[in-house]
Motif scaffolding. Sequence first.
Motif, PDB file in Angstrom:
ATOM      1  N   ASP A   8       0.827  -1.208   0.000  1.00 44.86           N
ATOM      2  CA  ASP A   8       0.000   0.000   0.000  1.00 44.86           C
ATOM      3  C   ASP A   8       0.864   1.262   0.000  1.00 44.86           C
ATOM      4  O   ASP A   8       0.507   2.287   0.555  1.00 44.86           O
ATOM      5  CB  ASP A   8      -0.952   0.009   1.191  1.00 44.86           C
ATOM      6  CG  ASP A   8      -0.219  -0.037   2.532  1.00 44.86           C
ATOM      7  OD1 ASP A   8       1.017  -0.210   2.516  1.00 44.86           O
ATOM      8  OD2 ASP A   8      -0.881   0.093   3.580  1.00 44.86           O
ATOM      9  N   ALA A   9       2.035   1.134  -0.621  1.00 45.26           N
ATOM     10  CA  ALA A   9       2.968   2.266  -0.678  1.00 45.26           C
ATOM     11  C   ALA A   9       2.342   3.456  -1.394  1.00 45.26           C
ATOM     12  O   ALA A   9       1.600   3.300  -2.360  1.00 45.26           O
ATOM     13  CB  ALA A   9       4.251   1.844  -1.393  1.00 45.26           C
ATOM     14  N   SER A  10       2.662   4.640  -0.912  1.00 43.83           N
ATOM     15  CA  SER A  10       2.184   5.859  -1.552  1.00 43.83           C
ATOM     16  C   SER A  10       3.106   6.222  -2.711  1.00 43.83           C
ATOM     17  O   SER A  10       4.333   6.132  -2.581  1.00 43.83           O
ATOM     18  CB  SER A  10       2.153   7.019  -0.551  1.00 43.83           C
ATOM     19  OG  SER A  10       1.886   8.245  -1.215  1.00 43.83           O
ATOM     20  N   PRO A  11       2.548   6.632  -3.844  1.00 44.28           N
ATOM     21  CA  PRO A  11       3.400   7.057  -4.963  1.00 44.28           C
ATOM     22  C   PRO A  11       4.096   8.391  -4.699  1.00 44.28           C
ATOM     23  O   PRO A  11       5.009   8.763  -5.423  1.00 44.28           O
ATOM     24  CB  PRO A  11       2.417   7.159  -6.131  1.00 44.28           C
ATOM     25  CG  PRO A  11       1.102   7.435  -5.483  1.00 44.28           C
ATOM     26  CD  PRO A  11       1.119   6.661  -4.195  1.00 44.28           C
ATOM     27  N   GLU A  12       3.671   9.082  -3.647  1.00 52.70           N
ATOM     28  CA  GLU A  12       4.239  10.386  -3.314  1.00 52.70           C
ATOM     29  C   GLU A  12       5.246  10.266  -2.177  1.00 52.70           C
ATOM     30  O   GLU A  12       5.000   9.571  -1.190  1.00 52.70           O
ATOM     31  CB  GLU A  12       3.135  11.363  -2.914  1.00 52.70           C
ATOM     32  CG  GLU A  12       2.126  11.649  -4.017  1.00 52.70           C
ATOM     33  CD  GLU A  12       1.057  12.628  -3.588  1.00 52.70           C
ATOM     34  OE1 GLU A  12       1.142  13.122  -2.416  1.00 52.70           O
ATOM     35  OE2 GLU A  12       0.135  12.903  -4.373  1.00 52.70           O
ATOM     36  N   ILE A  13       6.376  10.950  -2.323  1.00 49.64           N
ATOM     37  CA  ILE A  13       7.377  10.988  -1.256  1.00 49.64           C
ATOM     38  C   ILE A  13       6.988  12.057  -0.252  1.00 49.64           C
ATOM     39  O   ILE A  13       6.949  11.829   0.953  1.00 49.64           O
ATOM     40  CB  ILE A  13       8.776  11.271  -1.829  1.00 49.64           C
ATOM     41  CG1 ILE A  13       9.155  10.194  -2.852  1.00 49.64           C
ATOM     42  CG2 ILE A  13       9.823  11.339  -0.718  1.00 49.64           C
ATOM     43  CD1 ILE A  13      10.460  10.459  -3.566  1.00 49.64           C
ATOM     44  N   SER A  15       4.659  16.166  -0.168  1.00 53.17           N
ATOM     45  CA  SER A  15       3.933  17.202  -0.895  1.00 53.17           C
ATOM     46  C   SER A  15       3.942  18.471  -0.066  1.00 53.17           C
ATOM     47  O   SER A  15       3.608  18.445   1.127  1.00 53.17           O
ATOM     48  CB  SER A  15       2.491  16.761  -1.164  1.00 53.17           C
ATOM     49  OG  SER A  15       1.792  17.747  -1.898  1.00 53.17           O
ATOM     50  N   VAL A  16       4.346  19.582  -0.685  1.00 52.16           N
ATOM     51  CA  VAL A  16       4.351  20.886  -0.025  1.00 52.16           C
ATOM     52  C   VAL A  16       3.584  21.861  -0.900  1.00 52.16           C
ATOM     53  O   VAL A  16       4.068  22.271  -1.965  1.00 52.16           O
ATOM     54  CB  VAL A  16       5.791  21.400   0.206  1.00 52.16           C
ATOM     55  CG1 VAL A  16       5.749  22.771   0.862  1.00 52.16           C
ATOM     56  CG2 VAL A  16       6.581  20.421   1.045  1.00 52.16           C
ATOM     57  N   GLY A  17       2.383  22.202  -0.486  1.00 53.06           N
ATOM     58  CA  GLY A  17       1.537  23.077  -1.296  1.00 53.06           C
ATOM     59  C   GLY A  17       1.254  22.425  -2.637  1.00 53.06           C
ATOM     60  O   GLY A  17       0.859  21.263  -2.706  1.00 53.06           O
ATOM     61  N   THR A  20       4.614  18.432  -5.500  1.00 51.75           N
ATOM     62  CA  THR A  20       4.604  17.039  -5.053  1.00 51.75           C
ATOM     63  C   THR A  20       5.773  16.291  -5.685  1.00 51.75           C
ATOM     64  O   THR A  20       5.972  16.350  -6.894  1.00 51.75           O
ATOM     65  CB  THR A  20       3.292  16.341  -5.457  1.00 51.75           C
ATOM     66  OG1 THR A  20       2.192  17.007  -4.834  1.00 51.75           O
ATOM     67  CG2 THR A  20       3.304  14.888  -5.016  1.00 51.75           C
ATOM     68  N   LEU A  21       6.540  15.628  -4.837  1.00 52.65           N
ATOM     69  CA  LEU A  21       7.642  14.802  -5.329  1.00 52.65           C
ATOM     70  C   LEU A  21       7.179  13.357  -5.309  1.00 52.65           C
ATOM     71  O   LEU A  21       6.811  12.820  -4.261  1.00 52.65           O
ATOM     72  CB  LEU A  21       8.886  14.972  -4.455  1.00 52.65           C
ATOM     73  CG  LEU A  21      10.111  14.133  -4.865  1.00 52.65           C
ATOM     74  CD1 LEU A  21      10.583  14.526  -6.257  1.00 52.65           C
ATOM     75  CD2 LEU A  21      11.242  14.300  -3.851  1.00 52.65           C
ATOM     76  N   VAL A  91       1.007  14.375 -20.065  1.00 49.70           N
ATOM     77  CA  VAL A  91       1.931  13.314 -19.667  1.00 49.70           C
ATOM     78  C   VAL A  91       1.842  13.033 -18.172  1.00 49.70           C
ATOM     79  O   VAL A  91       2.056  11.898 -17.723  1.00 49.70           O
ATOM     80  CB  VAL A  91       3.383  13.699 -20.052  1.00 49.70           C
ATOM     81  CG1 VAL A  91       4.366  12.603 -19.660  1.00 49.70           C
ATOM     82  CG2 VAL A  91       3.473  13.973 -21.542  1.00 49.70           C
ATOM     83  N   TRP A  92       1.512  14.065 -17.369  1.00 48.32           N
ATOM     84  CA  TRP A  92       1.457  13.906 -15.931  1.00 48.32           C
ATOM     85  C   TRP A  92       0.343  12.952 -15.488  1.00 48.32           C
ATOM     86  O   TRP A  92       0.343  12.488 -14.351  1.00 48.32           O
ATOM     87  CB  TRP A  92       1.248  15.263 -15.267  1.00 48.32           C
ATOM     88  CG  TRP A  92       0.023  15.999 -15.748  1.00 48.32           C
ATOM     89  CD1 TRP A  92      -1.237  15.917 -15.227  1.00 48.32           C
ATOM     90  CD2 TRP A  92      -0.043  16.907 -16.840  1.00 48.32           C
ATOM     91  NE1 TRP A  92      -2.101  16.722 -15.936  1.00 48.32           N
ATOM     92  CE2 TRP A  92      -1.392  17.346 -16.926  1.00 48.32           C
ATOM     93  CE3 TRP A  92       0.896  17.408 -17.755  1.00 48.32           C
ATOM     94  CZ2 TRP A  92      -1.815  18.259 -17.898  1.00 48.32           C
ATOM     95  CZ3 TRP A  92       0.466  18.310 -18.718  1.00 48.32           C
ATOM     96  CH2 TRP A  92      -0.872  18.722 -18.784  1.00 48.32           C
TER      97      TRP A  92
END
Length: 281
Positions: A8-13, A15-17, A20-21, A91-92
């Motif tokens: 259940d890993a999150s694809p995001e490392i 997020s600041v405002g 998102t990395l 692409v995103w």
Amino acid sequence: MLLYITWDASPEIFSVGPITLRWYGMMFAIGFLLGFMMVRRMFLRDGAPESWLDYCFYFLIAGTILGARLGHILFYQWDYYSSHPEDILKVWEGGLASHGGVIGVVTALWLFSKFVSKQSFFWISDKVAAPIALVGAMIRFGNLMNSEIVGTPSDAPWAFLFVNASPASLADVPRHPVQLYESLSYLLCFGILIALYWKTDLRNRPGFLTGLWFALIFGFRFVWEFFKSQQGGFAADGALQTGQWLSLPLVALGLGLMAFAYSRPERSTVVEGAKVGRGKG
């Protein structure tokens, strides 16, 4: 009792405002950065101007992204994008195909060879073969973090239950972590190619390492497609998946290049007029 790994890993490392990395983007960037460093050492060894490296880097990034996007559109979702052309540039939202990326990379390297280095195509393609395999390994790890390109159902103890898979129907049972299979196999390809480049004289047989890259990468790709859930495309209802039909001619191309390269005499990769041994160490 059925054993499996709940993924259940999150694809995001983080997020600041609005920023998102994501793991996928970071893996892609790290792969290219490491590849840049490796190719730089190869350029220095052959006495090539470092300015060539910048051009090569820009060509490869553009070729990879444009080719992978067009490949996804043409090979996998033409029905959708032909009716929704306004979504082509999004692409995103996902949608990159590795076979299309290869076409883009080959085109980029040909343009680099013709307009920048003035060396043979294989002079640069043999150098980037190992780094591109590494980038492929990093990207497949990014796919794993995104819970995308999931495998077929499996009762193996290392099977993953992809909680965040989309569509939700793919989260019903444990499945092969085929992204991990591919990532590790591409990492093996990288190890083989980089060792052959630095430890043998095969780099002096133009086209051999390029051919080996095609044979190994797409040979593994053909095998792992048997363990993937249906990916769609023009062969969605056949015995072989779209990715396998696209891989077969590339494996044949690789074997042909290897045979051709080995039948030719060895040839130094040092750029004419360069100092032999420059950049070693």
